[in-house]
Design a protein around this motif. Structure first.
Motif, PDB file in Angstrom:
ATOM      1  N   LEU A  52       0.756  -1.039   0.084  1.00 20.98           N
ATOM      2  CA  LEU A  52      -0.127   0.046  -0.159  1.00 20.98           C
ATOM      3  C   LEU A  52       0.921   1.178  -0.027  1.00 20.98           C
ATOM      4  O   LEU A  52       0.606   2.148  -0.722  1.00 20.98           O
ATOM      5  N   ILE A  53       1.975   1.092   0.726  1.00 17.05           N
ATOM      6  CA  ILE A  53       2.734   2.416   0.629  1.00 17.05           C
ATOM      7  C   ILE A  53       3.480   2.597  -0.583  1.00 17.05           C
ATOM      8  O   ILE A  53       3.720   3.638  -1.062  1.00 17.05           O
ATOM      9  N   ALA A  54       4.237   1.479  -1.223  1.00  9.53           N
ATOM     10  CA  ALA A  54       4.668   1.397  -2.542  1.00  9.53           C
ATOM     11  C   ALA A  54       3.693   2.130  -3.494  1.00  9.53           C
ATOM     12  O   ALA A  54       4.111   2.822  -4.172  1.00  9.53           O
ATOM     13  N   GLY A  55       2.305   1.448  -3.445  1.00  9.57           N
ATOM     14  CA  GLY A  55       1.530   1.940  -4.461  1.00  9.57           C
ATOM     15  C   GLY A  55       1.190   3.579  -4.372  1.00  9.57           C
ATOM     16  O   GLY A  55       0.876   4.119  -5.370  1.00  9.57           O
ATOM     17  N   CYS A  56       0.876   3.891  -3.091  1.00  6.92           N
ATOM     18  CA  CYS A  56       1.032   5.498  -3.093  1.00  6.92           C
ATOM     19  C   CYS A  56       2.025   6.161  -3.461  1.00  6.92           C
ATOM     20  O   CYS A  56       1.826   7.157  -4.279  1.00  6.92           O
ATOM     21  N   CYS A  57       3.149   5.570  -3.341  1.00 10.98           N
ATOM     22  CA  CYS A  57       4.277   6.277  -3.823  1.00 10.98           C
ATOM     23  C   CYS A  57       4.404   6.383  -5.391  1.00 10.98           C
ATOM     24  O   CYS A  57       4.649   7.243  -5.858  1.00 10.98           O
ATOM     25  N   LEU A  58       3.934   5.176  -5.718  1.00 11.74           N
ATOM     26  CA  LEU A  58       4.116   4.942  -7.439  1.00 11.74           C
ATOM     27  C   LEU A  58       2.893   6.347  -8.129  1.00 11.74           C
ATOM     28  O   LEU A  58       3.115   6.701  -8.999  1.00 11.74           O
ATOM     29  N   CYS A  59       1.804   6.134  -7.283  1.00 13.52           N
ATOM     30  CA  CYS A  59       0.669   7.023  -7.813  1.00 13.52           C
ATOM     31  C   CYS A  59       1.246   8.554  -7.639  1.00 13.52           C
ATOM     32  O   CYS A  59       0.828   9.193  -8.486  1.00 13.52           O
ATOM     33  N   ALA A  60       1.709   8.952  -6.348  1.00 17.62           N
ATOM     34  CA  ALA A  60       1.699  10.158  -6.211  1.00 17.62           C
ATOM     35  C   ALA A  60       3.094  10.558  -7.136  1.00 17.62           C
ATOM     36  O   ALA A  60       3.241  11.747  -7.379  1.00 17.62           O
ATOM     37  N   ALA A  61       3.971   9.889  -7.420  1.00 15.37           N
ATOM     38  CA  ALA A  61       5.222  10.040  -8.323  1.00 15.37           C
ATOM     39  C   ALA A  61       4.639  10.226  -9.875  1.00 15.37           C
ATOM     40  O   ALA A  61       5.307  11.309 -10.408  1.00 15.37           O
TER      41      ALA A  61
END
Length: 315
Positions: free
Chosen positions: A65-74
């Protein structure tokens, strides 16, 4: 006359000088090792309130979930800079990401957690002591890089020193958990080597990020099933242990680790991990109350010498 440490490409993007890149990569890999050194004590804490299957599955879901949020935010619309748009992994990168996922997202966490149900952190540190040597071997076979004889001699000496120390710490007796530990060693080495290779063609944080996200179809139902069958007892230790292995060990530590491997190479980065068992034993004393023998300083000096030799040797 001033020596410039960086150059600029025609597109205006700064390029770090090789020496500075090596220093930064070494620092990043070393930071990853420090984070990883707390994984076993944090896992022991997590097992105080979670079952082994629940702990592994939930940590994977949280990290994804953290990685997915980082990918989406980037890749959010309107963001400026090189991270404005995060492309999906290329099809040719999917097999490598699958190896990373199988090795460091599923395999090593699950096997080492099962081992820690019946093994001490000191005994489990044996697998970490041997991991750098196996990682370098797998990387050499996978990428065709052939480190020098000096490199291999120093790596073998360091691995022998760490293995002897950690075996002595555990009393020299083999346990039923050794099967889990040696299997974890092999799958983790494969995941490290393949992740280091992928980090040369895509940012290191995306390597572990996509590997975690690709595991969600497995980790989410696994977490739901495990939580339904294994009792959960939330305590300060169990929650802190879960958060550390999920946020630190599974994501942030891997980001630093893969960046470091991409900069200085898999074989040299892997040798920094020779210091991990000693750091784990120190944290075990501080966090778990385990006792440390006088052999620790001697082994620490031997390991640091081996690390210095491997870092200076050339392929």
């Amino acid at each position: 006359m001033r020596t410039q440490s960086s150059a600029t490409t025609p597109t205006g993007i700064a390029v770090t000088a090789p020496r500075e890149r090596v220093r930064l990569g070494t620092a990043q890999a070393a930071l990853g090792v420090v984070v990883f050194s707390l994984t076993f004590p944090a896992t022991a804490w997590g097992l105080e309130g979670f079952g082994p299957w629940s702990l592994v599955a939930v940590r994977s879901v949280l990290a994804a979930l953290i990685a997915g949020c980082c990918l989406c935010a980037a890749g959010a619309p309107g963001r400026q800079g090189p991270l404005r748009r995060i492309p999906l992994p290329d099809r040719r990168q999917l097999p490598g990401l699958a190896v990373v996922a199988a090795g460091v997202v599923i395999g090593f966490p699950l096997l080492s957690t099962l081992a820690l149900k019946t093994s001490t952190t000191a005994h489990a540190a044996v697998v970490v002591g041997l991991l750098p040597l196996v990682t370098a071997l797998v990387a050499a076979l996978r990428t065709g890089i052939r480190p020098s004889r000096t490199f291999w001699a120093a790596a073998l000496a360091g691995a022998a020193a760490v293995a002897a120390f950690t075996v002595q710490q555990s009393g020299g007796a083999l346990t039923a958990a050794d099967g889990y530990l040696f299997a974890a060693l092999l799958v983790c080495a494969a995941g490290y080597a393949e992740g280091g290779r992928l980090a040369r063609v895509m940012p290191g944080w995306q390597v572990i990020g996509w590997a975690l996200v690709l595991c969600l179809p497995l980790s989410v139902p696994a977490a739901a099933l495990a939580l339904a069958y294994e009792p959960v007892r939330l305590t300060a230790h169990s929650v802190a242990g879960l958060l550390w292995v999920a946020v630190g060990s599974q994501f942030l530590g891997m980001v630093m680790w893969y960046r470091g491997m991409a900069a200085i190479g898999v074989p040299k980065a892997s040798q920094l991990q020779l210091a991990q068992p000693l750091l784990t034993l120190v944290s075990s004393v501080l966090l778990l109350g385990e006792h440390l023998t006088v052999a620790a300083p001697v082994t620490a000096v031997a390991v640091l010498v081996c690390i210095a030799v491997t870092q200076r040797s050339r392929s």
